[in-house]
Design a protein around this motif. Structure first.
Motif, PDB file in Angstrom:
ATOM      1  N   TYR A   1       7.475  25.960  10.367  1.00  0.00           N
ATOM      2  CA  TYR A   1       8.873  25.830  10.779  1.00  0.00           C
ATOM      3  C   TYR A   1       9.757  26.682   9.886  1.00  0.00           C
ATOM      4  O   TYR A   1       9.341  27.139   8.821  1.00  0.00           O
ATOM      5  N   ARG A   2      10.963  26.937  10.366  1.00  0.00           N
ATOM      6  CA  ARG A   2      11.949  27.719   9.630  1.00  0.00           C
ATOM      7  C   ARG A   2      13.212  26.895   9.493  1.00  0.00           C
ATOM      8  O   ARG A   2      13.651  26.257  10.444  1.00  0.00           O
ATOM      9  N   LYS A   3      13.791  26.917   8.286  1.00  0.00           N
ATOM     10  CA  LYS A   3      15.078  26.269   8.086  1.00  0.00           C
ATOM     11  C   LYS A   3      16.023  27.274   7.453  1.00  0.00           C
ATOM     12  O   LYS A   3      15.620  28.075   6.617  1.00  0.00           O
ATOM     13  N   ALA A   4      17.277  27.239   7.898  1.00  0.00           N
ATOM     14  CA  ALA A   4      18.278  28.184   7.421  1.00  0.00           C
ATOM     15  C   ALA A   4      19.522  27.410   6.998  1.00  0.00           C
ATOM     16  O   ALA A   4      19.900  26.424   7.637  1.00  0.00           O
ATOM     17  N   PHE A   5      20.119  27.869   5.902  1.00  0.00           N
ATOM     18  CA  PHE A   5      21.300  27.226   5.346  1.00  0.00           C
ATOM     19  C   PHE A   5      22.513  28.133   5.497  1.00  0.00           C
ATOM     20  O   PHE A   5      22.376  29.355   5.583  1.00  0.00           O
ATOM     21  N   PRO A   6      23.726  27.558   5.513  1.00  0.00           N
ATOM     22  CA  PRO A   6      24.941  28.353   5.702  1.00  0.00           C
ATOM     23  C   PRO A   6      25.168  29.418   4.628  1.00  0.00           C
ATOM     24  O   PRO A   6      25.876  30.378   4.865  1.00  0.00           O
ATOM     25  N   ASP A   7      24.555  29.272   3.456  1.00  0.00           N
ATOM     26  CA  ASP A   7      24.736  30.268   2.398  1.00  0.00           C
ATOM     27  C   ASP A   7      23.808  31.478   2.574  1.00  0.00           C
ATOM     28  O   ASP A   7      23.754  32.357   1.732  1.00  0.00           O
ATOM     29  N   GLY A   8      23.070  31.512   3.705  1.00  0.00           N
ATOM     30  CA  GLY A   8      22.210  32.649   4.014  1.00  0.00           C
ATOM     31  C   GLY A   8      20.754  32.469   3.622  1.00  0.00           C
ATOM     32  O   GLY A   8      19.912  33.281   3.981  1.00  0.00           O
ATOM     33  N   LYS A   9      20.422  31.422   2.891  1.00  0.00           N
ATOM     34  CA  LYS A   9      19.021  31.178   2.503  1.00  0.00           C
ATOM     35  C   LYS A   9      18.222  30.760   3.737  1.00  0.00           C
ATOM     36  O   LYS A   9      18.652  29.923   4.506  1.00  0.00           O
ATOM     37  N   VAL A  10      17.048  31.359   3.892  1.00  0.00           N
ATOM     38  CA  VAL A  10      16.142  31.038   4.986  1.00  0.00           C
ATOM     39  C   VAL A  10      14.785  30.734   4.369  1.00  0.00           C
ATOM     40  O   VAL A  10      14.288  31.478   3.530  1.00  0.00           O
ATOM     41  N   LEU A  11      14.186  29.621   4.770  1.00  0.00           N
ATOM     42  CA  LEU A  11      12.872  29.226   4.271  1.00  0.00           C
ATOM     43  C   LEU A  11      11.904  29.140   5.434  1.00  0.00           C
ATOM     44  O   LEU A  11      12.142  28.402   6.398  1.00  0.00           O
ATOM     45  N   ASP A  12      10.812  29.894   5.363  1.00  0.00           N
ATOM     46  CA  ASP A  12       9.727  29.798   6.330  1.00  0.00           C
ATOM     47  C   ASP A  12       8.643  28.955   5.685  1.00  0.00           C
ATOM     48  O   ASP A  12       8.157  29.303   4.601  1.00  0.00           O
ATOM     49  N   VAL A  13       8.284  27.874   6.324  1.00  0.00           N
ATOM     50  CA  VAL A  13       7.351  26.911   5.753  1.00  0.00           C
ATOM     51  C   VAL A  13       6.116  26.816   6.637  1.00  0.00           C
ATOM     52  O   VAL A  13       6.224  26.598   7.844  1.00  0.00           O
ATOM     53  N   VAL A  14       4.923  26.962   6.038  1.00  0.00           N
ATOM     54  CA  VAL A  14       3.649  26.766   6.726  1.00  0.00           C
ATOM     55  C   VAL A  14       3.021  25.529   6.087  1.00  0.00           C
ATOM     56  O   VAL A  14       2.890  25.454   4.870  1.00  0.00           O
ATOM     57  N   VAL A  15       2.647  24.568   6.904  1.00  0.00           N
ATOM     58  CA  VAL A  15       2.064  23.321   6.396  1.00  0.00           C
ATOM     59  C   VAL A  15       0.643  23.189   6.926  1.00  0.00           C
ATOM     60  O   VAL A  15       0.413  23.185   8.130  1.00  0.00           O
ATOM     61  N   ASN A  16      -0.325  23.104   5.999  1.00  0.00           N
ATOM     62  CA  ASN A  16      -1.726  22.808   6.326  1.00  0.00           C
ATOM     63  C   ASN A  16      -1.922  21.329   6.070  1.00  0.00           C
ATOM     64  O   ASN A  16      -1.857  20.895   4.933  1.00  0.00           O
ATOM     65  N   VAL A  17      -2.137  20.570   7.128  1.00  0.00           N
ATOM     66  CA  VAL A  17      -2.177  19.123   7.044  1.00  0.00           C
ATOM     67  C   VAL A  17      -3.600  18.602   6.981  1.00  0.00           C
ATOM     68  O   VAL A  17      -4.472  19.091   7.696  1.00  0.00           O
ATOM     69  N   ASP A  18      -3.846  17.594   6.147  1.00  0.00           N
ATOM     70  CA  ASP A  18      -5.114  16.894   6.095  1.00  0.00           C
ATOM     71  C   ASP A  18      -4.870  15.511   6.689  1.00  0.00           C
ATOM     72  O   ASP A  18      -4.305  14.643   6.036  1.00  0.00           O
ATOM     73  N   VAL A  19      -5.288  15.318   7.942  1.00  0.00           N
ATOM     74  CA  VAL A  19      -5.067  14.054   8.637  1.00  0.00           C
ATOM     75  C   VAL A  19      -6.195  13.084   8.270  1.00  0.00           C
ATOM     76  O   VAL A  19      -7.358  13.414   8.428  1.00  0.00           O
ATOM     77  N   GLN A  20      -5.808  11.916   7.773  1.00  0.00           N
ATOM     78  CA  GLN A  20      -6.814  10.934   7.330  1.00  0.00           C
ATOM     79  C   GLN A  20      -6.759   9.665   8.145  1.00  0.00           C
ATOM     80  O   GLN A  20      -5.775   9.298   8.676  1.00  0.00           O
TER      81      GLN A  20
END
Length: 141
Positions: free
Chosen positions: A122-141
């Protein structure tokens, strides 16, 4: 529904998740790059929560979030909610931590009975121009 567990690898583009402060914005995710987070099978897990509010606890418009890669063995959703903010002590908005404020939440639910690895982004963006692209590898238990 507060679940911050430890056993899936989380890779964060640009910044580590954890408690990231971007001016008035903050994010509480599963941990810094390389951290591990486990999620229970078939249950809703809060993977990230972030906000951008003023010291008067008012939301600053312009935060955006979207799923860039859906999970293969589950469902990811992003929703607006009101919850406690995770500002670090010393942040100008830290006084807001004791009350519910507008936040964005990233939620993951595996397919019923599934156990094993999964991945989403997912991607999240803030009004100050910062953008974070996040990749999550999940271990489902």
């Amino acid at each position: 529904m507060k679940l911050w567990s430890v056993s899936a690898v989380v890779l964060v583009g640009l910044l580590g998740a954890g408690c990231v402060s971007t001016g008035l914005g903050t994010s509480r995710g599963p941990g810094a790059s390389g951290a591990a987070v486990a999620v229970p099978s078939g249950r809703v897990s809060k993977i990230d929560q972030f906000s951008y509010i003023t010291p008067a606890c008012r939301e600053v418009p312009g935060v955006a979030a979207r799923i860039t890669k859906q999970a293969g063995y589950g469902q990811v959703s992003i929703r607006r909610a009101r919850d406690f903010s995770p500002y670090e002590a010393g942040n100008s908005s830290a006084a807001c931590n004791s009350r519910r404020v507008p936040v964005w939440q990233v939620l993951y639910t595996s397919a019923p009975g599934y156990r094993g690895p999964d991945q989403f982004a997912y991607r999240k963006a803030f009004p100050d121009g910062k953008v974070l692209d996040v990749v999550v590898n999940v271990d489902v238990q």
